[in-house]
Design a protein around this motif. Structure first.
Motif, PDB file in Angstrom:
ATOM      1  N   ILE A 153       0.857  -1.175   0.114  1.00 12.91           N
ATOM      2  CA  ILE A 153      -0.073   0.128  -0.028  1.00 12.91           C
ATOM      3  C   ILE A 153       0.895   1.267   0.098  1.00 12.91           C
ATOM      4  CG2 ILE A 153      -1.841   1.254   1.293  1.00 12.91           C
ATOM      5  CD1 ILE A 153      -2.579  -1.268   0.192  1.00 12.91           C
ATOM      6  N   ASP A 154       0.578   2.097  -0.876  1.00 13.02           N
ATOM      7  CA  ASP A 154       1.544   3.376  -0.970  1.00 13.02           C
ATOM      8  C   ASP A 154       1.204   4.460   0.180  1.00 13.02           C
ATOM      9  OD1 ASP A 154       2.895   2.804  -3.585  1.00 13.02           O
ATOM     10  OD2 ASP A 154       0.653   2.523  -4.162  1.00 13.02           O
ATOM     11  N   GLU A 177      -0.574   5.150 -10.832  1.00 12.92           N
ATOM     12  CA  GLU A 177      -1.418   4.285 -10.077  1.00 12.92           C
ATOM     13  C   GLU A 177      -0.850   4.016  -8.807  1.00 12.92           C
ATOM     14  OE1 GLU A 177      -3.367   1.286 -12.430  1.00 12.92           O
ATOM     15  OE2 GLU A 177      -4.868   1.108 -10.909  1.00 12.92           O
ATOM     16  N   ILE A 178      -1.862   4.170  -7.826  1.00 12.16           N
ATOM     17  CA  ILE A 178      -1.357   3.905  -6.479  1.00 12.16           C
ATOM     18  C   ILE A 178      -2.481   3.219  -5.601  1.00 12.16           C
ATOM     19  CG2 ILE A 178       0.107   5.871  -6.260  1.00 12.16           C
ATOM     20  CD1 ILE A 178      -1.832   7.508  -4.920  1.00 12.16           C
ATOM     21  N   ALA A 179      -2.078   2.513  -4.476  1.00 11.63           N
ATOM     22  CA  ALA A 179      -2.962   2.042  -3.716  1.00 11.63           C
ATOM     23  C   ALA A 179      -2.909   2.689  -2.331  1.00 11.63           C
ATOM     24  CB  ALA A 179      -2.536   0.386  -3.347  1.00 11.63           C
ATOM     25  N   VAL A 236      -9.292  -0.267   0.933  1.00 14.83           N
ATOM     26  CA  VAL A 236      -8.178   0.266  -0.093  1.00 14.83           C
ATOM     27  C   VAL A 236      -8.910   0.755  -1.399  1.00 14.83           C
ATOM     28  CG1 VAL A 236      -6.226  -0.367  -1.356  1.00 14.83           C
ATOM     29  CG2 VAL A 236      -6.655  -1.440   0.960  1.00 14.83           C
ATOM     30  N   TYR A 277      -7.959   2.589  -5.409  1.00 12.84           N
ATOM     31  CA  TYR A 277      -6.873   2.629  -6.344  1.00 12.84           C
ATOM     32  C   TYR A 277      -7.018   3.649  -7.354  1.00 12.84           C
ATOM     33  CZ  TYR A 277      -6.414  -1.959  -4.388  1.00 12.84           C
ATOM     34  OH  TYR A 277      -5.966  -3.232  -3.594  1.00 12.84           O
ATOM     35  N   ARG A 312      -5.933   6.518 -10.316  1.00 13.08           N
ATOM     36  CA  ARG A 312      -4.905   6.391 -11.595  1.00 13.08           C
ATOM     37  C   ARG A 312      -4.945   7.616 -12.288  1.00 13.08           C
ATOM     38  NH1 ARG A 312      -7.204   2.216 -14.379  1.00 13.08           N
ATOM     39  NH2 ARG A 312      -8.514   3.783 -15.884  1.00 13.08           N
ATOM     40  N   VAL A 344     -10.786   6.379 -10.359  1.00 15.35           N
ATOM     41  CA  VAL A 344     -10.511   5.781  -8.896  1.00 15.35           C
ATOM     42  C   VAL A 344     -11.449   4.416  -8.870  1.00 15.35           C
ATOM     43  CG1 VAL A 344     -10.315   5.913  -6.532  1.00 15.35           C
ATOM     44  CG2 VAL A 344     -10.172   8.206  -7.908  1.00 15.35           C
ATOM     45  N   ASN A 345     -10.841   3.293  -8.483  1.00  9.96           N
ATOM     46  CA  ASN A 345     -11.438   2.382  -8.104  1.00  9.96           C
ATOM     47  C   ASN A 345     -11.878   2.628  -6.747  1.00  9.96           C
ATOM     48  OD1 ASN A 345     -12.113   0.005  -7.042  1.00  9.96           O
ATOM     49  ND2 ASN A 345     -10.592  -1.471  -8.343  1.00  9.96           N
TER      50      ASN A 345
END
Ligand SMILES: N[C@@H](CCC[C@H](N)C(=O)O)C(=O)O
Length: 277
Positions: free
Chosen positions: A59-60, A97-99, A106, A108, A110, A119-120
């Motif tokens: 996770i970022d 893209e980050i978590a 969480v 995600y 992008r 965003v997911n």
């Protein structure tokens, strides 16, 4: 005294104070956040977004969100796009893209090549206990008594709670009056964000949201996700929907069941500043 650097950002006019808590030590009480959020006596924002390092492998970042009254909340959709733009532009990451860890799972985000952010947002939840909402069973439509009348609402959690109703015309809907009554309705023990959705067609809606603790905002990202999910579950909308808010447009997609809700829209930096506290 502590000097705090921040960025002022917005997603469709839903505005944010964004703070880097990775390179700065940030210790803000809920009371101080409420003072900073004040439109006349503070900096003024709908939400304050705090970027923190994550301790979880893979996770970022950790993403914390506070409403303008200082209360911490679980999720903010327009903020998540600004979060991704902020960490990239500030050089906290070089990833597109980050978590990102939130209080409720969480997400995600992008950065797209056209400048928008997708965003997911994770899967929506409907169980009354997950909203939370006082009801005997999960339902697509629940009757809610507001101001002596029964309104059909759909409850959806996008991490944070939403109650969505369909209206004929968002311009004449009693958003301020009913918004505050729904927000504080006793069947929502943690209060709720109240959405007013006008169906324009199977792939287009108009939406206004009276946000918990912030009042009506120009746009609400999680509110748009919740409205589209509610419209799809009611059989009124297709999988991908253009959402017109007072601040501009979002595109929301949901394939149903446990599929994640995908949100695409802009994220804008207005200015950078610093404040002595
Ligand atoms: N503006 C947000 C939602 C912010 C939190 C909300 N007011 C709550 O209390 O749940 C968005 O874009 O999703």
């Amino acid at each position: 005294m502590m000097k705090l650097n921040f960025s002022k950002m917005h997603g469709l006019g839903n505005d944010f104070m964004v703070i880097d808590g990775v390179r700065q030590t940030v210790a803000l009480s809920n009371e101080v956040i409420g003072q900073l959020g004040h439109r006349q006596f503070g900096i003024g924002f709908d939400q304050l977004l705090l970027v923190e390092a994550s301790q979880t492998p893979g996770i970022d970042f950790r993403y914390r969100i506070f409403n303008c009254d200082g209360s911490e909340v679980e999720q903010c959709g327009n903020g998540s796009r600004c979060f991704a733009r902020f960490v990239f532009d500030q050089g906290l990451t070089d990833k597109n893209e980050i978590a990102v860890e939130t209080a409720k799972g969480v997400i995600y985000p992008r950065l797209e090549s056209n400048g928008l952010v997708t965003v997911n947002m994770g899967a929506p939840r409907f169980k009354p206990s997950e909203i939370p909402f006082e009801a005997p069973n999960e339902a697509i439509i629940d009757p809610l008594i507001v101001d002596g009348q029964v309104y059909d609402i759909s409850v959806v959690s996008m991490g944070n709670p939403h109650a969505v109703q369909v209206v004929d015309d968002v311009d004449t809907a009693p958003v301020a009056l009913h918004g505050t009554l729904i927000e504080n309705h006793k069947r929502f023990p943690q209060k709720v964000n109240a959405g007013f959705m006008q169906i324009v067609g199977r792939s287009e809606i108009r939406l206004r949201v009276f946000e918990r603790a912030a009042g009506e905002t120009l746009a609400c990202g999680t509110g748009a996700c919740a409205a589209v999910v509610a419209g799809i579950r009611r059989g009124l909308l297709d999988e991908t929907v253009l959402v017109h808010t007072r601040g501009g447009d979002l595109t929301i997609s949901w394939a149903g069941n446990d599929a994640p809700v995908m949100m695409t829209g802009p994220a804008v930096t207005v200015f950078e500043g610093s404040i002595e506290l």
